[in-house]
Design an enzyme around this catalytic site. Structure first.
Site, PDB file in Angstrom:
ATOM      1  N   HIS A 245      21.817 -44.699 -15.956  1.00  0.00           N
ATOM      2  CA  HIS A 245      20.920 -43.914 -16.818  1.00  0.00           C
ATOM      3  C   HIS A 245      21.777 -43.333 -17.937  1.00  0.00           C
ATOM      4  O   HIS A 245      22.350 -42.261 -17.786  1.00  0.00           O
ATOM      5  CB  HIS A 245      20.258 -42.788 -16.016  1.00  0.00           C
ATOM      6  CG  HIS A 245      19.444 -43.281 -14.859  1.00  0.00           C
ATOM      7  ND1 HIS A 245      18.066 -43.206 -14.834  1.00  0.00           N
ATOM      8  CD2 HIS A 245      19.807 -43.866 -13.685  1.00  0.00           C
ATOM      9  CE1 HIS A 245      17.622 -43.733 -13.682  1.00  0.00           C
ATOM     10  NE2 HIS A 245      18.658 -44.139 -12.976  1.00  0.00           N
TER      11      HIS A 245
ATOM     12  N   GLU B  37      13.352 -44.810  -3.231  1.00  0.00           N
ATOM     13  CA  GLU B  37      14.615 -44.056  -3.194  1.00  0.00           C
ATOM     14  C   GLU B  37      14.351 -42.745  -2.446  1.00  0.00           C
ATOM     15  O   GLU B  37      14.264 -41.656  -3.024  1.00  0.00           O
ATOM     16  CB  GLU B  37      15.129 -43.782  -4.611  1.00  0.00           C
ATOM     17  CG  GLU B  37      16.559 -43.227  -4.598  1.00  0.00           C
ATOM     18  CD  GLU B  37      17.066 -42.850  -5.978  1.00  0.00           C
ATOM     19  OE1 GLU B  37      16.271 -42.825  -6.933  1.00  0.00           O
ATOM     20  OE2 GLU B  37      18.276 -42.573  -6.095  1.00  0.00           O
TER      21      GLU B  37
ATOM     22  N   HIS C  42      23.002 -51.004 -13.350  1.00  0.00           N
ATOM     23  CA  HIS C  42      22.060 -49.887 -13.171  1.00  0.00           C
ATOM     24  C   HIS C  42      22.716 -48.558 -13.534  1.00  0.00           C
ATOM     25  O   HIS C  42      23.557 -48.048 -12.785  1.00  0.00           O
ATOM     26  CB  HIS C  42      21.557 -49.842 -11.716  1.00  0.00           C
ATOM     27  CG  HIS C  42      20.471 -48.840 -11.490  1.00  0.00           C
ATOM     28  ND1 HIS C  42      19.220 -49.180 -10.998  1.00  0.00           N
ATOM     29  CD2 HIS C  42      20.422 -47.505 -11.678  1.00  0.00           C
ATOM     30  CE1 HIS C  42      18.468 -48.092 -10.909  1.00  0.00           C
ATOM     31  NE2 HIS C  42      19.183 -47.057 -11.309  1.00  0.00           N
TER      32      HIS C  42
ATOM     33  N   GLN D 201      10.449 -41.654 -15.270  1.00  0.00           N
ATOM     34  CA  GLN D 201      11.099 -40.793 -14.269  1.00  0.00           C
ATOM     35  C   GLN D 201      10.111 -39.915 -13.487  1.00  0.00           C
ATOM     36  O   GLN D 201      10.261 -39.701 -12.299  1.00  0.00           O
ATOM     37  CB  GLN D 201      12.138 -39.907 -14.960  1.00  0.00           C
ATOM     38  CG  GLN D 201      12.816 -38.872 -14.080  1.00  0.00           C
ATOM     39  CD  GLN D 201      13.725 -39.479 -13.022  1.00  0.00           C
ATOM     40  OE1 GLN D 201      14.845 -39.846 -13.317  1.00  0.00           O
ATOM     41  NE2 GLN D 201      13.240 -39.602 -11.791  1.00  0.00           N
TER      42      GLN D 201
ATOM     43  N   ASP E 252      24.810 -45.945 -11.460  1.00  0.00           N
ATOM     44  CA  ASP E 252      23.598 -45.124 -11.517  1.00  0.00           C
ATOM     45  C   ASP E 252      23.760 -43.908 -12.437  1.00  0.00           C
ATOM     46  O   ASP E 252      22.926 -43.679 -13.294  1.00  0.00           O
ATOM     47  CB  ASP E 252      23.171 -44.691 -10.106  1.00  0.00           C
ATOM     48  CG  ASP E 252      21.697 -44.306 -10.019  1.00  0.00           C
ATOM     49  OD1 ASP E 252      20.949 -44.588 -10.972  1.00  0.00           O
ATOM     50  OD2 ASP E 252      21.295 -43.753  -8.982  1.00  0.00           O
TER      51      ASP E 252
ATOM     52  N   HIS F  55      12.652 -48.426  -9.762  1.00  0.00           N
ATOM     53  CA  HIS F  55      13.287 -47.482  -8.829  1.00  0.00           C
ATOM     54  C   HIS F  55      12.371 -47.474  -7.605  1.00  0.00           C
ATOM     55  O   HIS F  55      11.277 -46.929  -7.650  1.00  0.00           O
ATOM     56  CB  HIS F  55      13.364 -46.087  -9.444  1.00  0.00           C
ATOM     57  CG  HIS F  55      14.565 -45.881 -10.289  1.00  0.00           C
ATOM     58  ND1 HIS F  55      14.777 -46.580 -11.439  1.00  0.00           N
ATOM     59  CD2 HIS F  55      15.646 -45.056 -10.135  1.00  0.00           C
ATOM     60  CE1 HIS F  55      15.929 -46.193 -11.964  1.00  0.00           C
ATOM     61  NE2 HIS F  55      16.477 -45.273 -11.193  1.00  0.00           N
TER      62      HIS F  55
HETATM   63  N1  17E Z   1      16.461 -40.832 -11.406  1.00  0.00           N
HETATM   64  C1  17E Z   1      16.043 -41.272 -10.213  1.00  0.00           C
HETATM   65  O1  17E Z   1      14.839 -41.291  -9.954  1.00  0.00           O
HETATM   66  N2  17E Z   1      16.942 -41.723  -9.314  1.00  0.00           N
HETATM   67  C2  17E Z   1      18.224 -41.713  -9.588  1.00  0.00           C
HETATM   68  N3  17E Z   1      19.085 -42.133  -8.677  1.00  0.00           N
HETATM   69  C3  17E Z   1      18.663 -41.246 -10.834  1.00  0.00           C
HETATM   70  C4  17E Z   1      17.755 -40.810 -11.725  1.00  0.00           C
HETATM   71  C5  17E Z   1      20.103 -41.218 -11.147  1.00  0.00           C
HETATM   72 FE   FE2 Z   2      18.640 -44.983 -10.905  1.00  0.00          FE
END
Ligand code: 17E
Ligand code: FE2
Length: 403
Positions: free
Chosen positions: A56, A210, A54, A149, A306, A207
Site C-alpha cells: 500500500h 484477512e 502487494h 479499504q 504489504d 483483500h
Molecule cells: N489494509 C488492509 O485492509 N489490510 C492490510 N493488511 C493493510 C491495509 C496493510
Molecule cells: Fe494489504
C-alpha cells in the site's frame, strides 16, 4: 554488451549474458565481439528483478501520524489510517511514494503492485498514483489496484468510487469482503468487483478473508466468480489468513475449486504474523495462509511486504529479503530446496500474479532486466542478507534516486 560469469538462478556453473538494444540475445559460454562492452559479474548470483506483489504505497511512512496502532489489529489500523486520510494531500502522497520507490529500487525491486485506497470522496491518492505511475516508469513499473479499504457496500458511494477509479485508469479492481457489514454485502461486493473487472478488462486483487474468523468465506466466492466469468489467473486473492484457521475437511473440498479457478495467492508473512492472532489468548495462531499446501497443489503463491512503516506495520526498509525470510519460518518451509527456490515468491511467481510474464524473465528475446547479488546462490543470499550490487533495466544499471 556482454556480462561475464553470472550464476543465473542458482546455477552451479557460470554463464555469460549478451544484451543488444536492451534485449537479452544470447546466454551461454560467449566470447566478446570486437569493440563489445564487457562487465565481469565475478560469479555472482543473477536473478530476474524482484517484484513487490502487494503493498500500500499510499499509506507508507505514516506510522504514528496522527496516532499509533496500539492493539496491533487490522481494525485499529484501518481507524488510524482513516484519521490520516482526512489530511491527505497530493504533495504528501507524491513525497512519500517517491521515497519508498527509492527504497525499493535500492533493493533490486523493479515492479510494484500497489493497492490504493479509493474510499475517499476526492480520490486524492488515486489521482496522485496515476501521475506517479507514469513519472516513475523508468525505475519502477507500477501497477495500481483500486482498493476500497472501508468497503464497497459499507461505505457511502463505495460502488461509484470504485467505478470512478477504474475509469481513471486503475489496472486492477480490489474488494474487502471480510470488512463489509454483512455476509450478504460481502458476496454482493465480490459480484460487483469481479463484474466491473470483467466488463473493463482489468485484473482483480481482493483483500480476502484477512481475519482469524474460520467462518470467513470470501475466498470461495472469489474463486467461483473467477471461474464463472472466465477471469481465471487474472484474479488474485491476497492475505486469505482465515484459510489458516479453516477446518481441513473444508480445505480438502475447497482445493478443487481453487485449482479449477486458477487464481493466484499473495501472502504477506511479516504483516500477517504481526496482525493476526490478536483475539487469541494462548496458544496464539499464526495468521499466514497455507503457503506450503497451496504450493504443493501447484497453485501460484507470491509474497508481499504489504506495508512499510504505517498504521498496520511499523517496520520495513524496502527489502523483500525479510519478507521471504519470515515466510520460510512461519510457513515451515526450511528444507534446502525450499530455501533455494524461495526467491520465486518475489520473482517468477509474482510475475504471474502481475501478468507481466510476456516481458519478464532471463531468456533471449526478453527485455534485459535482472539483478546481481553478492552471493553464489539464494541460500547464501538469504542467510547472509547479501546486498544487491546492481539492478539492470533494459541492459542499463539503474541509478537509484536519493531517498
Ligand atoms: N489494509 C488492509 O485492509 N489490510 C492490510 N493488511 C493493510 C491495509 C496493510
Ligand atoms: Fe494489504
Amino acid at each position: 554488451m556482454l556480462f561475464k560469469n553470472a550464476l543465473i538462478e542458482n546455477a552451479a556453473d557460470p554463464a555469460d549474458i549478451r544484451v543488444e538494444n536492451g534485449i537479452f540475445t544470447q546466454i551461454g559460454a560467449l566470447s566478446p565481439l570486437e569493440g563489445e562492452d564487457v562487465t565481469d559479474l565475478g560469479n555472482r548470483l543473477v536473478l530476474p528483478p524482484f517484484i513487490e506483489s502487494h503493498v500500500h504505497l499510499d499509506t507508507c511512512l505514516t506510522a504514528g501520524d496522527p496516532v499509533w496502532n496500539m492493539s496491533g489489529t487490522l481494525f485499529e489500523g484501518i481507524e488510524c489510517w482513516s484519521k490520516r486520510k482526512d489530511k491527505l494531500t497530493h504533495e504528501d502522497i507524491r513525497e512519500r511514494v517517491k521515497k519508498v520507490v527509492g527504497m525499493y529500487a535500492e533493493h533490486g525491486i523493479q515492479y510494484i503492485r500497489t493497492h490504493v485506497d479509493v474510499t475517499d470522496p476526492e480520490l486524492v491518492a488515486m489521482k496522485a498514483m496515476i501521475e506517479l505511475r507514469e513519472e516513475l516508469k523508468d525505475i519502477m513499473e507500477i501497477q495500481i489496484v483500486a482498493f476500497p479499504q472501508e468497503g464497497i457496500l459499507s461505505f457511502p458511494n463505495g460502488k461509484e468510487l470504485l467505478r470512478e477509479a477504474v475509469e481513471m485508469g486503475a489496472d486492477a479492481v480490489g474488494a474487502i469482503p471480510h470488512y463489509e457489514f454483512t455476509r450478504e454485502y460481502s458476496v454482493e461486493s465480490l459480484d460487483y468487483a469481479l463484474r466491473l473487472a470483467a466488463d473493463n478488462d482489468k485484473l482483480v486483487d481482493v483483500h480476502c478473508d484477512e481475519i482469524d474468523d474460520e467462518a470467513s468465506r470470501g475466498l470461495e466466492t472469489v474463486a467461483a466468480r473467477a471461474l464463472e466469468l472466465g477471469l481465471f489467473d487474472k484474479v488474485t486473492a491476497s492475505h486469505t489468513t482465515a484459510m489458516h484457521s479453516y477446518n481441513n475437511a473444508y480445505v480438502l473440498k475447497l482445493m478443487r475449486l481453487l485449482k479449477l479457478s486458477r487464481i493466484n495467492f499473495v501472502a504477506n508473512p511479516l504483516v500477517n504474523t504481526h496482525l493476526q492472532g490478536r483475539a487469541d489468548t494462548y496458544p496464539k495462531r499464526r495468521g499466514v495462509t497455507r503457503v506450503k499446501e497451496l504450493t504443493e497443489a501447484g497453485i501460484n503463491v507470491s509474497f508481499g511486504h504489504d506495508d512499510i512503516r504505517d498504521p498496520w506495520y511499523p517496520m520495513g526498509n524496502g527489502s523483500l529479503r525479510d519478507v521471504v525470510f519470515m515466510g520460510l519460518h512461519v510457513c515451515q518451509m526450511m528444507g534446502y530446496e525450499d530455501i533455494m527456490n524461495s526467491y520465486k515468491f518475489i520473482t517468477s511467481n509474482a510475475a504471474k500474479t502481475l501478468h507481466i510474464t510476456d516481458h519478464y524473465g532471463i531468456e533471449p528475446g526478453k527485455p534485459a532486466c535482472f539483478v546481481v547479488l553478492d552471493a553464489r546462490n539464494y541460500y547464501e543470499a538469504l542467510s547472509r542478507d547479501s546486498k544487491v550490487t546492481g539492478s539492470y533495466k533494459n541492459g542499463k544499471k539503474i541509478d537509484v534516486p536519493s531517498h
